[in-house]
Design an enzyme around this catalytic site. Structure first.
Site, PDB file in Angstrom:
ATOM      1  N   LEU A 138       0.790  -1.371   0.193  1.00  0.00           N
ATOM      2  CA  LEU A 138       0.184  -0.070  -0.081  1.00  0.00           C
ATOM      3  C   LEU A 138       0.743   1.404   0.153  1.00  0.00           C
ATOM      4  CD1 LEU A 138      -2.927  -1.090   2.575  1.00  0.00           C
ATOM      5  CD2 LEU A 138      -2.984  -0.849   0.311  1.00  0.00           C
ATOM      6  N   ASP A 139       0.556   2.244  -0.703  1.00  0.00           N
ATOM      7  CA  ASP A 139       1.263   3.461  -0.777  1.00  0.00           C
ATOM      8  C   ASP A 139       1.372   4.011   0.653  1.00  0.00           C
ATOM      9  OD1 ASP A 139       1.466   3.325  -3.535  1.00  0.00           O
ATOM     10  OD2 ASP A 139      -0.095   4.800  -3.901  1.00  0.00           O
TER      11      ASP A 139
END
Length: 241
Positions: free
Chosen positions: A62-63
């Site tokens: 996930l960013d």
């Protein structure tokens, strides 16, 4: 500075599923800085009194600006199988996004060809089959109107970098807080925080016949209190400089 705490949603001998907060990178940080991996390894080392290094494989990312469910593998065998499941599309990935305007139509599918722009450090939509590009597909459905924007559920059909952010922005529905892809509205007072959340995964378990389903909320009416509170408390206004 205190180390981030770890919110464990699911754990067994093969998997560790955590609730990643926005602002914390999955991995790849400078030495001494916290990431999901460093915090999770410390958690396992302390809980099971493990000497030396602890194995933990990243099978999806996930960013740092995105919050929600993150699946980690506790063995190399599980990491290999889970990576193949993610790559083959066997894992159902569902996200919630708060966007600046209602999408038209309210429910639909998006398909674009995307390419990384290294100079601007972002992804771009390009003509079909452009050299180096990848096909990106997702489906979405409108859930409800919030004070700040429209809440949509997104199901990823491919896993491209910044895919949800780019594809929603392409239909003029940028995610709240995502200045890189055109949002002009802040999401909470955190500079690096988007109104995008990985809400659940459904996948074949590494060691059992049944499928596991890990939820961060039972349904949209029960979105985690902290995330709901962020949506409710955020005031309309310009994004951070």
């Amino acid at each position: 500075m205190p180390k981030p705490s770890l919110d464990v949603l699911y754990e067994d001998n093969h998997l560790l599923v955590v609730n990643k907060p926005a602002g914390l990178a999955t991995q790849g940080v400078i030495e001494g800085a916290a990431s999901v991996i460093t915090v999770a390894k410390e958690y396992l080392k302390r809980k099971y009194k493990k000497p030396g290094n602890v194995y933990l494989g990243v099978v999806s990312r996930l960013d740092s600006t995105v919050s929600g469910l993150l699946v980690l593998a506790r063995t190399s065998k599980a990491a290999d199988r889970l990576t193949k499941q993610f790559q083959s599309g066997a894992v159902e990935k569902v996200y919630w996004a708060l966007i600046e305007r209602p999408p038209q139509p309210p429910d639909g599918d998006l398909a674009h060809w995307v390419l990384k722009n290294d100079r601007q450090r972002r992804m771009e939509v390009v003509p079909p089959r452009t050299r180096g590009s990848q096909h990106a597909r997702l489906s979405y459905r409108t859930l409800r109107k919030e004070k700040l924007g429209t809440l949509v559920e997104v199901r990823l059909l491919t896993g491209r970098k910044h895919q949800i952010r780019l594809q929603l922005a392409t239909i003029h529905c940028p995610i709240i807080g995502d200045r890189k892809y055109g949002s002009r509205t802040a999401f909470t007072d955190q500079r690096n925080c988007l109104a995008l959340r990985a809400s659940r995964h459904r996948a074949p378990h590494d060691a059992r016949a049944e499928r596991i389903r890990v939820l961060t909320a039972a349904d949209v009416e029960a979105i985690e209190p902290t995330w709901r509170a962020q949506i409710a408390a955020t005031k309309l206004g310009p994004g951070p400089p």
